[in-house]
Write a protein that holds these residues in place. Sequence first.
Motif, PDB file in Angstrom:
ATOM      1  N   THR A   9       0.864  -1.020  -0.070  1.00  0.00           N
ATOM      2  CA  THR A   9      -0.046  -0.007  -0.141  1.00  0.00           C
ATOM      3  C   THR A   9       1.018   1.147   0.097  1.00  0.00           C
ATOM      4  O   THR A   9       1.786   1.391   0.875  1.00  0.00           O
ATOM      5  N   THR A  13      -4.947   7.694   1.772  1.00  0.00           N
ATOM      6  CA  THR A  13      -5.971   8.385   1.209  1.00  0.00           C
ATOM      7  C   THR A  13      -7.201   8.643   2.343  1.00  0.00           C
ATOM      8  O   THR A  13      -7.265   8.016   3.337  1.00  0.00           O
ATOM      9  N   ASP A  15     -10.178   7.774   1.969  1.00  0.00           N
ATOM     10  CA  ASP A  15     -10.966   6.610   1.624  1.00  0.00           C
ATOM     11  C   ASP A  15     -10.248   5.494   2.280  1.00  0.00           C
ATOM     12  O   ASP A  15      -9.026   5.110   2.232  1.00  0.00           O
ATOM     13  N   SER A  44     -14.182   5.260  -8.279  1.00  0.00           N
ATOM     14  CA  SER A  44     -12.868   5.356  -8.453  1.00  0.00           C
ATOM     15  C   SER A  44     -12.401   5.651  -6.905  1.00  0.00           C
ATOM     16  O   SER A  44     -11.625   6.442  -6.327  1.00  0.00           O
ATOM     17  N   TYR A  45     -12.801   4.457  -6.160  1.00  0.00           N
ATOM     18  CA  TYR A  45     -12.487   4.607  -4.564  1.00  0.00           C
ATOM     19  C   TYR A  45     -11.065   4.517  -4.513  1.00  0.00           C
ATOM     20  O   TYR A  45     -10.285   3.820  -5.140  1.00  0.00           O
ATOM     21  N   ARG A  46     -10.577   5.175  -3.755  1.00  0.00           N
ATOM     22  CA  ARG A  46      -8.914   5.431  -3.538  1.00  0.00           C
ATOM     23  C   ARG A  46      -8.445   4.575  -2.205  1.00  0.00           C
ATOM     24  O   ARG A  46      -7.249   4.586  -2.356  1.00  0.00           O
ATOM     25  N   HIS A  48      -8.151   0.652  -0.630  1.00  0.00           N
ATOM     26  CA  HIS A  48      -7.961  -0.924  -1.176  1.00  0.00           C
ATOM     27  C   HIS A  48      -9.026  -1.588  -0.332  1.00  0.00           C
ATOM     28  O   HIS A  48      -9.361  -0.871   0.767  1.00  0.00           O
TER      29      HIS A  48
END
Length: 209
Positions: A9, A13, A15, A44-46, A48
């Motif tokens: 990772t 972010t 998110d 477009s989720y930032r 994981h």
Amino acid sequence: MKTTDWSSTALATEDPDLIYLHGFRSAPASEKARELDAWLHESSYRGHWFIPQLATTPAGVEEQLARLIEAVPGTGPGLIGSSLGGFFAMVMAERYGLPAVLINPAAHPYRLMEASLGEHTNLYTGESFHVTEDHVHQLKAMDPGVLSHPERFMVLLETGDETLDYRQAAERFTASKLVVHEGGNHRYTRFREELPMMVDFLRRGVGPQ
């Protein structure tokens, strides 16, 4: 299905990273899991996200999720769990101080499992597995009892749930954020339309407590 090697990772972010936990005899190929995966891609989720195939024993799930959660960098993931996965999400959220969204959760699954001993087949993978008395004891041992921070939980219920009595979850999570809809079913018919609300709850809940 998107999965993640947490060790790789990059920058954090706004998110949060997410883990979705499916229910009994279910899998990452289930409708809700696929809807979540598609929605996160489309948005477009930032963060994981990971949608694991859960082990077939409670102890196996416990070990599997502990490894996964402890590998997430930063303040940890937000959890979303459905049915039996909702129980596991509650257990791990309480243990690690994480926010969780529980969808038609099994409030006391060990009571149900006592009537479900024997062989079962996963509805998506075709895998056969057995539910034993030992598994019932494992579930009982995992139950954290009274939640230390019930405000960390959002619980979504539909009164038309044909598998679980929604009133048991409503009673157990009365101090949490409860969303109860008339009608519906065990699948939770409003799942996709309420995903923005769920993720916003987790977004605000991930961070120093």
